[in-house]
Scaffold this motif. Structure first.
Motif, PDB file in Angstrom:
ATOM      1  N   PRO A   1     -90.432  -4.463  18.161  1.00 43.09           N
ATOM      2  CA  PRO A   1     -89.457  -4.159  19.361  1.00 43.09           C
ATOM      3  C   PRO A   1     -88.512  -2.887  18.821  1.00 43.09           C
ATOM      4  O   PRO A   1     -88.206  -1.925  19.514  1.00 43.09           O
ATOM      5  N   LEU A   2     -88.462  -3.079  17.570  1.00 45.91           N
ATOM      6  CA  LEU A   2     -87.544  -1.893  17.100  1.00 45.91           C
ATOM      7  C   LEU A   2     -88.023  -0.615  16.954  1.00 45.91           C
ATOM      8  O   LEU A   2     -87.240   0.670  17.034  1.00 45.91           O
ATOM      9  N   LEU A   3     -89.374  -0.498  17.242  1.00 46.73           N
ATOM     10  CA  LEU A   3     -90.110   0.665  17.079  1.00 46.73           C
ATOM     11  C   LEU A   3     -90.360   1.250  18.497  1.00 46.73           C
ATOM     12  O   LEU A   3     -91.010   2.346  18.584  1.00 46.73           O
ATOM     13  N   GLN A   4     -89.845   0.476  19.671  1.00 49.50           N
ATOM     14  CA  GLN A   4     -90.203   0.668  20.828  1.00 49.50           C
ATOM     15  C   GLN A   4     -89.425   1.723  21.642  1.00 49.50           C
ATOM     16  O   GLN A   4     -88.052   1.789  20.884  1.00 49.50           O
ATOM     17  N   SER A   5     -89.638   2.648  22.538  1.00 49.31           N
ATOM     18  CA  SER A   5     -88.615   3.784  22.932  1.00 49.31           C
ATOM     19  C   SER A   5     -87.686   3.027  23.495  1.00 49.31           C
ATOM     20  O   SER A   5     -87.362   1.916  24.015  1.00 49.31           O
ATOM     21  N   GLY A   6     -86.420   3.757  23.331  1.00 48.81           N
ATOM     22  CA  GLY A   6     -85.171   3.352  23.881  1.00 48.81           C
ATOM     23  C   GLY A   6     -84.257   2.381  23.009  1.00 48.81           C
ATOM     24  O   GLY A   6     -83.035   2.081  23.108  1.00 48.81           O
ATOM     25  N   LYS A   7     -84.829   1.972  21.921  1.00 48.10           N
ATOM     26  CA  LYS A   7     -83.839   1.233  20.852  1.00 48.10           C
ATOM     27  C   LYS A   7     -83.433   2.102  19.777  1.00 48.10           C
ATOM     28  O   LYS A   7     -84.203   3.129  19.440  1.00 48.10           O
ATOM     29  N   THR A   8     -82.099   1.849  19.632  1.00 48.98           N
ATOM     30  CA  THR A   8     -81.490   2.486  18.390  1.00 48.98           C
ATOM     31  C   THR A   8     -81.091   1.445  17.402  1.00 48.98           C
ATOM     32  O   THR A   8     -80.229   0.601  17.821  1.00 48.98           O
ATOM     33  N   ILE A   9     -81.354   1.932  16.232  1.00 51.37           N
ATOM     34  CA  ILE A   9     -80.783   0.916  15.236  1.00 51.37           C
ATOM     35  C   ILE A   9     -79.378   1.308  14.784  1.00 51.37           C
ATOM     36  O   ILE A   9     -79.322   2.328  14.499  1.00 51.37           O
ATOM     37  N   THR A  10     -78.615   0.138  14.875  1.00 50.94           N
ATOM     38  CA  THR A  10     -77.140   0.579  14.759  1.00 50.94           C
ATOM     39  C   THR A  10     -76.765   0.060  13.077  1.00 50.94           C
ATOM     40  O   THR A  10     -75.880   0.638  12.310  1.00 50.94           O
ATOM     41  N   SER A  11     -77.428  -1.083  12.892  1.00 48.91           N
ATOM     42  CA  SER A  11     -76.910  -1.591  11.316  1.00 48.91           C
ATOM     43  C   SER A  11     -78.265  -2.299  10.580  1.00 48.91           C
ATOM     44  O   SER A  11     -78.903  -2.986  11.331  1.00 48.91           O
ATOM     45  N   VAL A  12     -78.108  -2.279   9.396  1.00 45.34           N
ATOM     46  CA  VAL A  12     -79.157  -3.034   8.665  1.00 45.34           C
ATOM     47  C   VAL A  12     -78.280  -3.968   7.659  1.00 45.34           C
ATOM     48  O   VAL A  12     -77.278  -3.381   6.863  1.00 45.34           O
ATOM     49  N   ASN A  13     -78.360  -5.210   7.387  1.00 45.03           N
ATOM     50  CA  ASN A  13     -77.755  -5.980   6.658  1.00 45.03           C
ATOM     51  C   ASN A  13     -78.608  -6.839   5.761  1.00 45.03           C
ATOM     52  O   ASN A  13     -79.375  -7.800   6.254  1.00 45.03           O
TER      53      ASN A  13
END
Length: 177
Positions: free
Chosen positions: A55-67
């Motif tokens: 789902p993170l690679l589908q259009s419309g997704k923006t990654i805000t942080s990695v922890n």
């Protein structure tokens, strides 16, 4: 077009619907690093990435942080590896969390190891530039590097899908939606 390093030197394996979560798929890029073991075989270094259908690679997704902070007492950033025998590496099971990734729509995804082995490194570049997870998931946007135990290097791909098997899974998903 010439094949890139990921295509040329790595064999792709997939884990679909990890922990029963639809479409949360991961890719394990397996590379023979030519380290010869006692019985003449070589150890397989594995790079953990997001699979194309995640789902993170589908259009419309923006990654805000990695922890990489997994729990109060466990941070994958504290993994300190030394020497040829990779002393100090954290040991991972197939379902060990590597990191948590948050997206702009409020969703949080836990990324799992998918294979047993020692955590060799995490990709600290995605902390300051999470967009490379989406822009270059198989290269600079990798999540972690894991080294399976030498004795297990032949069996690590059990339970993983080949490229062809994964394409069948994607095709079935498409036909059922």
């Amino acid at each position: 077009a010439a094949a890139g390093g990921a295509e040329r030197y790595f064999r792709r394996w997939y884990k679909a619907d990890v922990k029963g979560r639809p479409c949360e798929d991961f890719c394990v890029l397996q590379h023979s690093n030519r380290r010869v073991g006692l019985r003449g075989g070589s150890a397989q270094i594995c790079v953990i990435t997001l699979a194309e259908a995640h789902p993170l690679l589908q259009s419309g997704k923006t990654i805000t942080s990695v922890n990489y902070q997994i729990s109060a007492n466990c941070s994958r950033l504290q993994n300190k590896v030394s020497g040829k025998s990779k002393r100090g590496a954290q040991f991972l099971t197939e379902l060990a969390p590597l990191c948590r990734i948050s997206s702009s729509d409020g969703e949080e995804y836990t990324i799992y190891s998918c294979i047993r082995g020692r955590l060799i490194e995490v990709n600290e570049n995605i902390l300051s530039n999470p967009a490379i997870l989406q822009e270059k998931p198989s290269t600079e946007g990798y999540i972690a590097v894991v080294l399976p135990k030498f004795e297990e290097s032949k069996s690590i791909t059990q339970g993983l899908l080949t490229q062809e098997e994964y394409e069948e899974v994607l095709s079935k998903r498409l036909n059922s939606s």
